[in-house]
Design a protein around this motif. Structure first.
Motif, PDB file in Angstrom:
ATOM      1  N   LYS A  23      33.022  73.535 119.212  1.00  0.00           N
ATOM      2  CA  LYS A  23      33.866  73.373 120.400  1.00  0.00           C
ATOM      3  C   LYS A  23      35.154  72.609 120.068  1.00  0.00           C
ATOM      4  O   LYS A  23      36.248  72.998 120.474  1.00  0.00           O
ATOM      5  CB  LYS A  23      33.087  72.625 121.491  1.00  0.00           C
ATOM      6  CG  LYS A  23      33.781  72.615 122.833  1.00  0.00           C
ATOM      7  CD  LYS A  23      33.017  71.804 123.853  1.00  0.00           C
ATOM      8  CE  LYS A  23      31.683  72.436 124.175  1.00  0.00           C
ATOM      9  NZ  LYS A  23      30.979  71.718 125.260  1.00  0.00           N
ATOM     10  N   LYS A  24      35.043  71.535 119.288  1.00  0.00           N
ATOM     11  CA  LYS A  24      36.232  70.746 118.926  1.00  0.00           C
ATOM     12  C   LYS A  24      37.140  71.527 117.978  1.00  0.00           C
ATOM     13  O   LYS A  24      38.358  71.402 118.052  1.00  0.00           O
ATOM     14  CB  LYS A  24      35.823  69.420 118.295  1.00  0.00           C
ATOM     15  CG  LYS A  24      35.301  68.434 119.312  1.00  0.00           C
ATOM     16  CD  LYS A  24      35.097  67.065 118.711  1.00  0.00           C
ATOM     17  CE  LYS A  24      34.645  66.095 119.787  1.00  0.00           C
ATOM     18  NZ  LYS A  24      34.691  64.720 119.342  1.00  0.00           N
ATOM     19  N   ALA A  25      36.558  72.327 117.092  1.00  0.00           N
ATOM     20  CA  ALA A  25      37.367  73.128 116.167  1.00  0.00           C
ATOM     21  C   ALA A  25      38.170  74.173 116.935  1.00  0.00           C
ATOM     22  O   ALA A  25      39.335  74.415 116.629  1.00  0.00           O
ATOM     23  CB  ALA A  25      36.478  73.795 115.133  1.00  0.00           C
ATOM     24  N   LYS A  26      37.561  74.778 117.946  1.00  0.00           N
ATOM     25  CA  LYS A  26      38.285  75.752 118.770  1.00  0.00           C
ATOM     26  C   LYS A  26      39.406  75.075 119.542  1.00  0.00           C
ATOM     27  O   LYS A  26      40.482  75.632 119.698  1.00  0.00           O
ATOM     28  CB  LYS A  26      37.333  76.444 119.738  1.00  0.00           C
ATOM     29  CG  LYS A  26      36.463  77.477 119.078  1.00  0.00           C
ATOM     30  CD  LYS A  26      35.551  78.140 120.066  1.00  0.00           C
ATOM     31  CE  LYS A  26      34.629  79.129 119.378  1.00  0.00           C
ATOM     32  NZ  LYS A  26      33.645  79.693 120.306  1.00  0.00           N
ATOM     33  N   ALA A  27      39.149  73.856 120.024  1.00  0.00           N
ATOM     34  CA  ALA A  27      40.167  73.133 120.787  1.00  0.00           C
ATOM     35  C   ALA A  27      41.350  72.731 119.900  1.00  0.00           C
ATOM     36  O   ALA A  27      42.495  72.783 120.347  1.00  0.00           O
ATOM     37  CB  ALA A  27      39.556  71.894 121.430  1.00  0.00           C
ATOM     38  N   THR A  28      41.100  72.354 118.658  1.00  0.00           N
ATOM     39  CA  THR A  28      42.202  71.958 117.771  1.00  0.00           C
ATOM     40  C   THR A  28      42.940  73.166 117.219  1.00  0.00           C
ATOM     41  O   THR A  28      44.106  73.065 116.873  1.00  0.00           O
ATOM     42  CB  THR A  28      41.704  71.094 116.591  1.00  0.00           C
ATOM     43  OG1 THR A  28      40.721  71.825 115.861  1.00  0.00           O
ATOM     44  CG2 THR A  28      41.131  69.786 117.068  1.00  0.00           C
ATOM     45  N   ALA A  29      42.277  74.311 117.137  1.00  0.00           N
ATOM     46  CA  ALA A  29      42.926  75.512 116.616  1.00  0.00           C
ATOM     47  C   ALA A  29      43.891  76.107 117.636  1.00  0.00           C
ATOM     48  O   ALA A  29      44.862  76.754 117.273  1.00  0.00           O
ATOM     49  CB  ALA A  29      41.887  76.551 116.229  1.00  0.00           C
TER      50      ALA A  29
END
Length: 129
Positions: free
Chosen positions: A115-121
């Motif tokens: 979830k955090k990786a999608k938000a930072t991408a």
């Protein structure tokens, strides 16, 4: 069909690999017993490394047990994880919790990492004034 192997390419092997994650960690997943640091890589898969100190998990059998559980979970979930280099840091008390609790902890941590990786991408929206 997906492969669920754990070859050398899926591991952080050198001190430079670990140093890069520590210096460029853009994704952090924190829990009472566990800290996950991650930074994007240029590969088409994620890689994992462990920092499990004797200070935080006293007995070697418990350090190895925790490492084995997390490694197995990574192996099974590697195709769902983003292309990042991951360092798992153990905190005090991780060696004292039971296997099913470690399994559920790492499962929650993987979903939070995704979830955090999608938000930072995602590019941040800019406001036009």
């Amino acid at each position: 069909m997906n492969e669920f192997r754990y070859p050398r390419q899926l591991r952080l092997l050198t001190g430079g690999d670990f140093k890069q994650v520590f210096s460029r960690a853009s994704i952090k997943v924190s829990d009472k017993h566990l800290l996950i640091l991650a930074c994007p890589n240029e590969l088409d898969h994620s890689r994992i490394g462990f920092v499990i100190s004797k200070k935080n998990i006293r007995l070697a059998v418990n350090r190895n047990r925790v490492r084995r559980i997390i490694r197995e979970s990574f192996r099974l979930n590697q195709h769902d994880l983003p292309n990042v280099d991951i360092v798992i840091l153990a905190r005090k008390g991780l060696g004292d919790i039971e296997n099913p609790d470690v399994h559920s902890l790492i499962k929650r941590s993987w979903s939070r990492l995704v979830k955090k990786a999608k938000a930072t991408a995602r590019p941040k929206p800019t406001s036009n004034k």
